[in-house]
Design an enzyme around this catalytic site. Structure first.
Site, PDB file in Angstrom:
ATOM      1  N   LYS A   1       0.839  -1.214   0.000  1.00 62.10           N
ATOM      2  CA  LYS A   1       0.000   0.000   0.000  1.00 62.10           C
ATOM      3  C   LYS A   1       0.865   1.253   0.000  1.00 62.10           C
ATOM      4  CE  LYS A   1       0.051   2.020   4.373  1.00 62.10           C
ATOM      5  NZ  LYS A   1       1.196   2.692   4.676  1.00 62.10           N
TER       6      LYS A   1
ATOM      7  N   ASP B   1      -3.211  -1.474  10.526  1.00 59.86           N
ATOM      8  CA  ASP B   1      -3.312  -1.397   9.059  1.00 59.86           C
ATOM      9  C   ASP B   1      -3.918  -2.660   8.443  1.00 59.86           C
ATOM     10  OD1 ASP B   1      -2.326   1.119   8.652  1.00 59.86           O
ATOM     11  OD2 ASP B   1      -0.281   0.485   8.150  1.00 59.86           O
TER      12      ASP B   1
HETATM   13  O1  C5P Z   1      -1.336  -1.404  15.396  1.00 59.92           O
HETATM   14  P1  C5P Z   1       0.117  -1.691  15.154  1.00 59.92           P
HETATM   15  O2  C5P Z   1       0.641  -2.769  16.050  1.00 59.92           O
HETATM   16  O3  C5P Z   1       0.419  -1.926  13.709  1.00 59.92           O
HETATM   17  O4  C5P Z   1       0.904  -0.351  15.531  1.00 59.92           O
HETATM   18  C1  C5P Z   1       2.285  -0.335  15.674  1.00 59.92           C
HETATM   19  C2  C5P Z   1       2.677   0.877  16.492  1.00 59.92           C
HETATM   20  O5  C5P Z   1       2.413   2.058  15.766  1.00 59.92           O
HETATM   21  C3  C5P Z   1       1.890   1.040  17.776  1.00 59.92           C
HETATM   22  O6  C5P Z   1       2.489   0.377  18.846  1.00 59.92           O
HETATM   23  C4  C5P Z   1       1.925   2.541  17.989  1.00 59.92           C
HETATM   24  O7  C5P Z   1       3.179   2.925  18.503  1.00 59.92           O
HETATM   25  C5  C5P Z   1       1.889   3.077  16.596  1.00 59.92           C
HETATM   26  N1  C5P Z   1       0.533   3.436  16.109  1.00 59.92           N
HETATM   27  C6  C5P Z   1      -0.110   4.527  16.677  1.00 59.92           C
HETATM   28  N2  C5P Z   1      -1.348   4.897  16.195  1.00 59.92           N
HETATM   29  C7  C5P Z   1      -1.920   4.233  15.181  1.00 59.92           C
HETATM   30  C8  C5P Z   1      -1.271   3.127  14.598  1.00 59.92           C
HETATM   31  C9  C5P Z   1      -0.029   2.766  15.077  1.00 59.92           C
HETATM   32  O8  C5P Z   1       0.401   5.166  17.605  1.00 59.92           O
HETATM   33  N3  C5P Z   1      -3.100   4.634  14.718  1.00 59.92           N
END
Ligand code: C5P
Length: 290
Positions: free
Chosen positions: A10, A143
Protein backbone atom coordinates in the site's frame (compact mmCIF):
# COMPACT_ATOMS: atom_id res chain seq x y z
CA UNK A 1 -5.86 -28.07 0.00
CA UNK A 2 -3.78 -25.11 -1.13
CA UNK A 3 -4.97 -21.49 -1.00
CA UNK A 4 -2.86 -18.70 -2.50
CA UNK A 5 -3.43 -14.98 -1.98
CA UNK A 6 -1.64 -11.89 -3.28
CA UNK A 7 -0.66 -9.56 -0.44
CA UNK A 8 -0.51 -6.17 -2.17
CA UNK A 9 1.65 -3.31 -0.94
CA UNK A 10 0.00 0.00 0.00
CA UNK A 11 0.89 3.63 -0.54
CA UNK A 12 -0.49 6.58 1.43
CA UNK A 13 -1.75 9.25 -0.95
CA UNK A 14 -2.28 11.35 2.19
CA UNK A 15 -1.54 10.79 5.86
CA UNK A 16 -2.58 12.97 8.78
CA UNK A 17 -2.19 12.37 12.51
CA UNK A 18 -4.99 14.08 14.46
CA UNK A 19 -3.76 13.41 17.98
CA UNK A 20 -2.78 10.90 20.64
CA UNK A 21 -5.52 8.80 22.23
CA UNK A 22 -5.87 7.60 25.82
CA UNK A 23 -5.05 4.02 24.66
CA UNK A 24 -1.63 5.18 23.39
CA UNK A 25 -2.56 4.94 19.71
CA UNK A 26 -3.08 7.95 17.46
CA UNK A 27 -6.18 9.04 15.61
CA UNK A 28 -5.41 9.15 11.92
CA UNK A 29 -6.94 10.24 8.62
CA UNK A 30 -5.28 8.51 5.72
CA UNK A 31 -5.94 7.89 2.06
CA UNK A 32 -4.75 4.38 1.26
CA UNK A 33 -4.05 2.87 -2.14
CA UNK A 34 -3.00 -0.71 -2.88
CA UNK A 35 -0.52 -1.29 -5.70
CA UNK A 36 0.13 -4.29 -7.95
CA UNK A 37 3.37 -5.18 -6.20
CA UNK A 38 2.83 -8.08 -3.86
CA UNK A 39 4.03 -10.82 -1.55
CA UNK A 40 2.64 -14.28 -2.29
CA UNK A 41 1.01 -16.02 0.65
CA UNK A 42 0.17 -19.71 0.46
CA UNK A 43 -1.83 -21.52 3.09
CA UNK A 44 -2.11 -25.30 3.09
CA UNK A 45 -4.45 -27.12 5.43
CA UNK A 46 -4.51 -30.81 6.36
CA UNK A 47 -0.84 -31.26 5.52
CA UNK A 48 -0.38 -34.03 8.09
CA UNK A 49 2.95 -32.47 9.10
CA UNK A 50 2.01 -30.19 12.01
CA UNK A 51 2.23 -26.39 12.04
CA UNK A 52 4.80 -24.99 9.61
CA UNK A 53 5.69 -21.37 8.91
CA UNK A 54 8.14 -20.15 6.30
CA UNK A 55 8.70 -16.48 5.43
CA UNK A 56 11.50 -15.71 2.96
CA UNK A 57 12.67 -12.90 0.69
CA UNK A 58 12.31 -13.74 -2.98
CA UNK A 59 15.45 -11.94 -4.19
CA UNK A 60 17.94 -13.80 -1.99
CA UNK A 61 15.90 -16.48 -0.17
CA UNK A 62 16.93 -14.98 3.19
CA UNK A 63 14.82 -16.10 6.12
CA UNK A 64 16.79 -14.57 9.01
CA UNK A 65 15.46 -11.07 8.23
CA UNK A 66 11.90 -11.99 9.24
CA UNK A 67 10.50 -13.45 12.45
CA UNK A 68 9.52 -17.07 11.88
CA UNK A 69 7.37 -17.21 15.00
CA UNK A 70 4.47 -15.48 16.75
CA UNK A 71 6.27 -12.13 16.36
CA UNK A 72 5.35 -12.30 12.67
CA UNK A 73 1.95 -10.62 12.11
CA UNK A 74 1.00 -13.39 9.67
CA UNK A 75 1.50 -16.03 12.38
CA UNK A 76 -0.60 -13.95 14.80
CA UNK A 77 -3.31 -13.63 12.15
CA UNK A 78 -3.46 -17.42 11.79
CA UNK A 79 -3.76 -17.87 15.57
CA UNK A 80 -6.47 -15.22 15.89
CA UNK A 81 -8.41 -16.71 12.98
CA UNK A 82 -8.31 -20.25 14.37
CA UNK A 83 -9.40 -19.10 17.82
CA UNK A 84 -12.29 -17.02 16.44
CA UNK A 85 -13.43 -19.73 14.02
CA UNK A 86 -13.12 -22.39 16.72
CA UNK A 87 -11.01 -24.61 14.47
CA UNK A 88 -8.00 -26.57 15.64
CA UNK A 89 -5.47 -26.37 12.85
CA UNK A 90 -2.85 -28.84 13.91
CA UNK A 91 -1.79 -29.37 10.33
CA UNK A 92 -1.30 -25.98 8.77
CA UNK A 93 1.46 -24.65 6.56
CA UNK A 94 1.89 -20.92 5.83
CA UNK A 95 4.46 -19.84 3.22
CA UNK A 96 5.22 -16.20 2.47
CA UNK A 97 7.36 -15.17 -0.47
CA UNK A 98 8.26 -11.53 0.19
CA UNK A 99 8.85 -8.83 -2.41
CA UNK A 100 7.44 -5.75 -0.66
CA UNK A 101 10.31 -3.93 1.09
CA UNK A 102 10.17 -4.10 4.91
CA UNK A 103 10.18 -1.17 7.35
CA UNK A 104 9.23 0.83 4.33
CA UNK A 105 5.73 2.22 5.01
CA UNK A 106 4.11 -0.15 2.50
CA UNK A 107 2.32 -2.32 5.09
CA UNK A 108 4.07 -5.48 3.88
CA UNK A 109 3.69 -7.33 7.20
CA UNK A 110 0.07 -6.18 7.62
CA UNK A 111 -0.73 -7.21 4.08
CA UNK A 112 0.70 -10.71 4.64
CA UNK A 113 -1.43 -11.01 7.78
CA UNK A 114 -4.54 -9.91 5.88
CA UNK A 115 -3.77 -12.45 3.13
CA UNK A 116 -3.53 -15.23 5.75
CA UNK A 117 -6.95 -14.20 7.09
CA UNK A 118 -8.47 -14.25 3.59
CA UNK A 119 -6.86 -17.58 2.72
CA UNK A 120 -7.94 -19.28 5.97
CA UNK A 121 -11.46 -17.91 5.53
CA UNK A 122 -11.58 -19.55 2.09
CA UNK A 123 -10.05 -22.74 3.45
CA UNK A 124 -12.78 -22.97 6.12
CA UNK A 125 -15.70 -22.29 3.76
CA UNK A 126 -16.03 -18.54 4.47
CA UNK A 127 -17.33 -18.57 8.08
CA UNK A 128 -16.66 -14.80 8.30
CA UNK A 129 -18.14 -11.99 6.22
CA UNK A 130 -15.69 -9.35 4.97
CA UNK A 131 -16.79 -7.05 7.83
CA UNK A 132 -16.23 -9.81 10.42
CA UNK A 133 -12.81 -10.53 8.89
CA UNK A 134 -11.92 -6.82 9.20
CA UNK A 135 -12.92 -6.95 12.88
CA UNK A 136 -10.56 -9.89 13.39
CA UNK A 137 -7.87 -8.03 11.45
CA UNK A 138 -8.07 -5.14 13.91
CA UNK A 139 -6.78 -7.47 16.64
CA UNK A 140 -3.69 -8.16 14.52
CA UNK A 141 -2.69 -4.54 13.74
CA UNK A 142 -4.01 -1.10 12.82
CA UNK A 143 -3.31 -1.40 9.06
CA UNK A 144 -4.55 -4.99 8.71
CA UNK A 145 -8.29 -4.22 8.23
CA UNK A 146 -7.43 -1.98 5.28
CA UNK A 147 -5.21 -4.70 3.83
CA UNK A 148 -8.13 -7.17 3.97
CA UNK A 149 -10.08 -4.82 1.66
CA UNK A 150 -7.42 -3.05 -0.45
CA UNK A 151 -8.27 -0.58 -3.22
CA UNK A 152 -8.64 3.18 -2.68
CA UNK A 153 -9.93 3.91 0.82
CA UNK A 154 -10.18 6.49 3.59
CA UNK A 155 -8.87 5.05 6.88
CA UNK A 156 -9.77 6.78 10.15
CA UNK A 157 -9.55 6.04 13.88
CA UNK A 158 -6.49 3.86 14.49
CA UNK A 159 -6.74 2.99 10.79
CA UNK A 160 -9.58 0.50 11.18
CA UNK A 161 -12.55 2.71 10.25
CA UNK A 162 -12.69 2.31 6.50
CA UNK A 163 -14.61 3.98 3.70
CA UNK A 164 -14.11 2.62 0.19
CA UNK A 165 -13.50 5.37 -2.40
CA UNK A 166 -13.76 5.69 -6.17
CA UNK A 167 -10.82 3.84 -7.75
CA UNK A 168 -8.07 6.09 -9.13
CA UNK A 169 -7.92 6.87 -12.84
CA UNK A 170 -5.03 5.28 -14.78
CA UNK A 171 -1.82 6.39 -13.06
CA UNK A 172 1.67 4.94 -12.57
CA UNK A 173 3.70 4.98 -9.40
CA UNK A 174 7.48 5.06 -9.26
CA UNK A 175 8.22 3.47 -5.89
CA UNK A 176 11.66 4.04 -4.51
CA UNK A 177 13.18 2.47 -1.37
CA UNK A 178 16.12 4.57 -0.09
CA UNK A 179 18.94 2.88 1.72
CA UNK A 180 17.57 3.24 5.27
CA UNK A 181 14.70 1.84 7.31
CA UNK A 182 12.41 3.56 9.81
CA UNK A 183 10.85 2.38 13.08
CA UNK A 184 7.11 3.12 13.15
CA UNK A 185 6.73 3.33 16.98
CA UNK A 186 9.73 5.71 17.16
CA UNK A 187 8.20 8.04 14.60
CA UNK A 188 4.85 8.09 16.39
CA UNK A 189 6.73 9.02 19.57
CA UNK A 190 8.64 11.75 17.68
CA UNK A 191 5.45 13.30 16.28
CA UNK A 192 4.17 13.79 19.85
CA UNK A 193 7.22 15.95 20.54
CA UNK A 194 6.83 18.15 17.47
CA UNK A 195 4.30 20.72 16.38
CA UNK A 196 2.88 19.66 13.05
CA UNK A 197 3.04 22.87 11.03
CA UNK A 198 1.05 21.75 8.03
CA UNK A 199 -1.64 19.09 7.67
CA UNK A 200 -2.77 17.66 4.34
CA UNK A 201 -6.30 18.71 3.35
CA UNK A 202 -7.90 15.26 3.36
CA UNK A 203 -11.38 16.61 2.47
CA UNK A 204 -9.96 18.29 -0.64
CA UNK A 205 -8.21 15.01 -1.51
CA UNK A 206 -11.51 13.12 -1.13
CA UNK A 207 -13.13 15.57 -3.54
CA UNK A 208 -10.27 15.23 -6.04
CA UNK A 209 -10.58 11.42 -5.90
CA UNK A 210 -14.36 11.57 -6.36
CA UNK A 211 -13.79 13.76 -9.45
CA UNK A 212 -10.98 11.55 -10.80
CA UNK A 213 -8.81 14.68 -11.09
CA UNK A 214 -5.24 13.32 -11.15
CA UNK A 215 -3.53 16.74 -11.11
CA UNK A 216 -5.54 17.77 -8.05
CA UNK A 217 -4.91 14.42 -6.31
CA UNK A 218 -1.20 15.11 -6.83
CA UNK A 219 -1.58 18.65 -5.44
CA UNK A 220 -3.35 17.39 -2.33
CA UNK A 221 -0.81 14.72 -1.42
CA UNK A 222 0.84 15.17 1.98
CA UNK A 223 2.28 13.13 4.85
CA UNK A 224 2.90 14.63 8.31
CA UNK A 225 5.69 12.14 9.01
CA UNK A 226 7.80 13.21 6.07
CA UNK A 227 9.27 16.36 7.62
CA UNK A 228 10.45 14.33 10.64
CA UNK A 229 12.19 11.74 8.48
CA UNK A 230 13.73 14.36 6.16
CA UNK A 231 15.61 15.95 9.07
CA UNK A 232 17.83 12.88 9.37
CA UNK A 233 17.49 11.70 5.78
CA UNK A 234 17.59 14.57 3.24
CA UNK A 235 17.59 11.94 0.48
CA UNK A 236 13.79 11.80 0.92
CA UNK A 237 13.27 15.39 -0.26
CA UNK A 238 15.93 14.93 -2.89
CA UNK A 239 14.06 11.96 -4.45
CA UNK A 240 10.74 13.86 -4.27
CA UNK A 241 12.25 16.84 -6.10
CA UNK A 242 13.66 14.59 -8.82
CA UNK A 243 10.36 12.75 -9.30
CA UNK A 244 8.51 16.09 -9.60
CA UNK A 245 11.10 17.37 -12.07
CA UNK A 246 10.44 14.25 -14.17
CA UNK A 247 6.74 15.14 -14.39
CA UNK A 248 5.17 13.52 -11.30
CA UNK A 249 1.78 15.01 -10.34
CA UNK A 250 2.81 14.49 -6.72
CA UNK A 251 5.65 12.83 -4.79
CA UNK A 252 6.03 11.94 -1.12
CA UNK A 253 6.91 9.35 1.49
CA UNK A 254 4.40 6.60 2.30
CA UNK A 255 3.39 5.78 5.89
CA UNK A 256 6.28 6.30 8.28
CA UNK A 257 8.73 5.69 5.43
CA UNK A 258 11.22 5.13 4.17
CA UNK A 259 9.71 4.42 0.74
CA UNK A 260 9.16 7.51 -1.43
CA UNK A 261 6.90 7.45 -4.47
CA UNK A 262 5.84 9.64 -7.34
CA UNK A 263 2.47 9.49 -9.10
CA UNK A 264 2.50 9.92 -12.89
CA UNK A 265 -0.25 10.16 -15.48
CA UNK A 266 2.22 9.35 -18.26
CA UNK A 267 3.95 5.97 -18.42
CA UNK A 268 6.96 7.25 -20.38
CA UNK A 269 7.56 10.00 -17.78
CA UNK A 270 7.35 7.35 -15.05
CA UNK A 271 9.92 5.16 -16.82
CA UNK A 272 12.27 8.12 -17.25
CA UNK A 273 11.84 9.01 -13.56
CA UNK A 274 12.70 5.44 -12.57
CA UNK A 275 16.03 5.82 -14.38
CA UNK A 276 16.65 9.28 -12.90
CA UNK A 277 16.31 8.23 -9.24
CA UNK A 278 17.94 4.80 -9.60
CA UNK A 279 21.15 5.95 -7.92
CA UNK A 280 19.28 6.99 -4.76
CA UNK A 281 17.44 3.72 -4.25
CA UNK A 282 18.29 0.29 -2.94
CA UNK A 283 15.10 -0.92 -4.65
CA UNK A 284 12.92 0.73 -7.25
CA UNK A 285 9.86 -0.41 -9.16
CA UNK A 286 6.95 0.74 -11.27
CA UNK A 287 3.48 -0.03 -9.98
CA UNK A 288 -0.16 0.61 -10.79
CA UNK A 289 -3.13 1.00 -8.46
CA UNK A 290 -5.05 -2.20 -7.82
O1 C5P B 1 -1.34 -1.40 15.40
P1 C5P B 1 0.12 -1.69 15.15
O2 C5P B 1 0.64 -2.77 16.05
O3 C5P B 1 0.42 -1.93 13.71
O4 C5P B 1 0.90 -0.35 15.53
C1 C5P B 1 2.29 -0.33 15.67
C2 C5P B 1 2.68 0.88 16.49
O5 C5P B 1 2.41 2.06 15.77
C3 C5P B 1 1.89 1.04 17.78
O6 C5P B 1 2.49 0.38 18.85
C4 C5P B 1 1.92 2.54 17.99
O7 C5P B 1 3.18 2.92 18.50
C5 C5P B 1 1.89 3.08 16.60
N1 C5P B 1 0.53 3.44 16.11
C6 C5P B 1 -0.11 4.53 16.68
N2 C5P B 1 -1.35 4.90 16.20
C7 C5P B 1 -1.92 4.23 15.18
C8 C5P B 1 -1.27 3.13 14.60
C9 C5P B 1 -0.03 2.77 15.08
O8 C5P B 1 0.40 5.17 17.61
N3 C5P B 1 -3.10 4.63 14.72
Amino acid sequence: MLFTEKAYGKLNLALDVLGKRPDGYHDMRMIMQSVDFYDTVTVQTETGTGWQFDCYREKDARRDVFPQNEKNLAWRAAEIFCRAAGVKMDNLSVTICKRIPTQAGMAGGSSDAAAVLRALNRACGAPFSVTALCNLAEQVGSDVPYCVLGGTALAEGRGEILTALTPLPEVYFVVCMPDFAVSTPELFAAIDQSRVASHPDIDAMLQAIAQGNVAEIGNRMGNVFQILVERDHPVVSCICRMLLACGACGAQMTGTGSVVFGMFSDLEDAKAAREAVQAYASEIFLAKPV
